[in-house]
Scaffold this motif. Structure first.
Motif, PDB file in Angstrom:
ATOM      1  N   GLU A 318      -4.366 -79.418  98.596  1.00 53.03           N
ATOM      2  CA  GLU A 318      -4.527 -80.592  99.470  1.00 53.03           C
ATOM      3  C   GLU A 318      -5.052 -81.815  98.717  1.00 53.03           C
ATOM      4  N   CYS A 319      -5.375 -81.640  97.440  1.00 49.98           N
ATOM      5  CA  CYS A 319      -5.814 -82.778  96.617  1.00 49.98           C
ATOM      6  C   CYS A 319      -4.576 -83.501  96.092  1.00 49.98           C
ATOM      7  N   PRO A 320      -4.550 -84.832  96.204  1.00 53.11           N
ATOM      8  CA  PRO A 320      -3.356 -85.571  95.753  1.00 53.11           C
ATOM      9  C   PRO A 320      -3.096 -85.472  94.245  1.00 53.11           C
ATOM     10  N   LEU A 321      -4.119 -85.111  93.484  1.00 54.79           N
ATOM     11  CA  LEU A 321      -3.942 -85.049  92.025  1.00 54.79           C
ATOM     12  C   LEU A 321      -3.470 -83.673  91.557  1.00 54.79           C
ATOM     13  N   PHE A 322      -3.678 -82.653  92.410  1.00 52.66           N
ATOM     14  CA  PHE A 322      -3.457 -81.262  91.997  1.00 52.66           C
ATOM     15  C   PHE A 322      -2.032 -81.034  91.485  1.00 52.66           C
ATOM     16  N   GLY A 323      -1.953 -80.529  90.245  1.00 50.79           N
ATOM     17  CA  GLY A 323      -0.647 -80.175  89.683  1.00 50.79           C
ATOM     18  C   GLY A 323       0.173 -81.388  89.255  1.00 50.79           C
ATOM     19  N   LYS A 324      -0.340 -82.602  89.541  1.00 49.18           N
ATOM     20  CA  LYS A 324       0.369 -83.832  89.140  1.00 49.18           C
ATOM     21  C   LYS A 324      -0.380 -84.432  87.959  1.00 49.18           C
ATOM     22  N   SER A 325      -1.341 -85.329  88.264  1.00 50.08           N
ATOM     23  CA  SER A 325      -2.097 -85.882  87.130  1.00 50.08           C
ATOM     24  C   SER A 325      -3.205 -84.933  86.689  1.00 50.08           C
ATOM     25  N   CYS A 326      -3.510 -83.896  87.468  1.00 49.63           N
ATOM     26  CA  CYS A 326      -4.587 -82.966  87.132  1.00 49.63           C
ATOM     27  C   CYS A 326      -4.043 -81.550  86.943  1.00 49.63           C
ATOM     28  N   THR A 327      -4.055 -81.084  85.706  1.00 49.73           N
ATOM     29  CA  THR A 327      -3.596 -79.733  85.371  1.00 49.73           C
ATOM     30  C   THR A 327      -4.618 -79.121  84.410  1.00 49.73           C
ATOM     31  N   PRO A 328      -4.552 -77.807  84.176  1.00 45.74           N
ATOM     32  CA  PRO A 328      -5.502 -77.209  83.220  1.00 45.74           C
ATOM     33  C   PRO A 328      -5.417 -77.842  81.828  1.00 45.74           C
ATOM     34  N   GLU A 329      -4.232 -78.309  81.426  1.00 47.65           N
ATOM     35  CA  GLU A 329      -4.096 -78.971  80.128  1.00 47.65           C
ATOM     36  C   GLU A 329      -4.792 -80.330  80.114  1.00 47.65           C
TER      37      GLU A 329
END
Lengths: 351, 79
Positions: A318-329
């Motif tokens: 539900e976070c807008p950054l998840f998997g887009k601008s925010c990844t484990p890398e």
């Protein structure tokens, strides 16, 4: 396990409404994914992650303060390895090390004490992170510094306490859960008594739970049994390791050297009595007091929803950054940094 | 951060011990362990400290979980 699962289904039939459970501990978050627990449970059960990832709840201001210490020429900073990549305001410890700060990874706080003994002309600061599982070991290390007369070993404590944080979350009224999967190894230290307020003051079910698939399912079954009977009470499912009284020696050592204080939780803010600072008697081991440094508090990047995730109000997707601008890398927030952070666990197992 | 490793005591020296986990040996502190231990006992180790004793069967079961964690490439969990 089959019996436990059929008991879970039957209890859900009795309860006859959706049930929301929070796993407080980050190690449980990972174990739940690793064992594929969600896929085994009836649809009516929602599992939410809680604030129990120490890496995630360490504030950016504290990271910055530790970096500032490490940049002093006479200081060596020591830390557990999983703090290295956590973003501060502009840099992580890892980035600061690349820029020349002397930051070293240790396995045990005793390794930091040994380093201090070997480097008498420098201050060795141990970045004290972790919950009750870890803080007694740090307290015992301060005790060893006292005993061996090591004067250049200091602790920057951001240690946090689990029960006061849970009390704060419940008192805020923001967290809607029916029961708690309680941490296994924090409870090995503190026992079950510190959680009694969950049932007494808030009417919540709770079970101290281990990390195997059958432990987690049995913990969930025990929580559902409390909900179904309308008799919430803290119970221990992880009896192999957790005794009702916990580890009294560890608690005594902890209380000798540390006392509770307000702590700043990343994404959540200040919670009274939820942190640990060295007692005045041992102030010469307190890095903040001795080196005159205080963390700067500031708001997190506005789009990062780590704080809501840590409070069980949002799931990572539900976070807008998840998997887009925010990844484990390329993590933006701390929930994506730690391997036990909810966002990292969701990313690894769901994406 | 809070996963703790069950380890077998193979050497004892006052408040220190050497433990064996799947062939790897490491020194651990017994400073916060509430009871006395003997060679061959299993303890739960976290950040270089034995934090509790655990019986043999339970330790072996926990080690099986630990192996799974290692196989799936868990990082940072030793802390």
């Amino acid at each position: 396990m089959k019996d436990t699962l059929s008991a879970i289904h039957s209890l859900m039939h009795t309860i006859n409404r959706p049930v929301r459970l929070m796993e407080v501990c980050g190690t449980h978050t990972v174990a739940i994914f690793r064992h594929g627990i969600r896929g085994l449970l009836p649809d009516g059960i929602t599992l939410l992650s809680g604030p129990g990832c120490p890496v995630c709840v360490t504030s950016a201001g504290d990271i910055d303060a530790v970096i500032a210490l490490a940049e002093k020429p006479d200081v060596i900073v020591t830390t557990f390895g999983d703090m290295m990549r956590v973003p501060g305001k502009t840099r992580s410890l890892s980035g600061a090390r690349a820029d020349g700060a002397d930051i070293r990874i240790v396995y045990s706080p005793l390794d930091a004490l040994k380093l201090a003994a070997e480097n008498p002309s420098r201050m060795v600061v141990f970045f004290g992170t972790g919950f009750e599982t870890t803080s007694p070991s740090v307290a015992a290390t301060v005790g060893e510094a006292v005993r061996n007369g090591v004067e250049n070993f200091l602790v920057y404590s951001v240690h946090k306490l689990v029960p006061p944080a849970m009390a704060a979350l419940l008192s805020s009224g923001e967290v809607q859960v029916d029961g708690f999967i309680l941490p296994g190894h924090v409870s090995a230290i503190i026992g079950s008594a510190p959680y009694e307020f969950l049932a007494r003051d808030f009417g919540k079910a709770s079970v101290i739970t281990g990390f195997e698939a059958h432990d987690i399912l049995e913990g969930i079954r025990m929580i559902l049994a409390q909900i179904a009977s309308g008799k919430p009470a803290v119970k221990i499912g992880y009896t192999r390791v957790v005794r009702p009284e916990g580890n009294p020696k560890a608690v005594a050592v902890l209380n000798e050297y540390f006392e509770p204080e307000e702590a700043w939780w990343r994404g959540i803010g200040p919670i009274p009595g939820s942190g640990l600072k060295l007692r005045a008697k041992y102030e010469k081991f307190d890095a903040s007091a001795r080196l005159g440094l205080a963390p700067v508090r500031f708001e997190e990047p506005s789009a990062c929803r780590c704080g809501d995730v840590l409070r069980g109000m949002k799931i990572p997707g539900e976070c807008p950054l998840f998997g887009k601008s925010c990844t484990p890398e390329h993590p933006v927030g701390p929930c994506m940094v730690s391997s036990e952070g909810s966002c990292a666990a969701y990313f690894k197992y769901s994406v | 951060m809070c996963l703790a490793v069950p380890s077998r005591i193979v050497e004892l020296d006052g408040m220190k011990a050497v433990v064996d986990v799947r062939g790897a040996r490491r020194e651990v502190s017994l400073l916060i362990l509430p009871e006395e231990v003997s060679l061959g006992d299993y303890v739960i180790v976290h950040a270089g400290f034995a934090i509790n004793t655990v019986n043999r069967d339970d330790a072996l079961e926990a080690l099986r979980f630990f192996d799974k964690v290692l196989q799936s490439g868990g990082e940072g969990v030793f802390l």
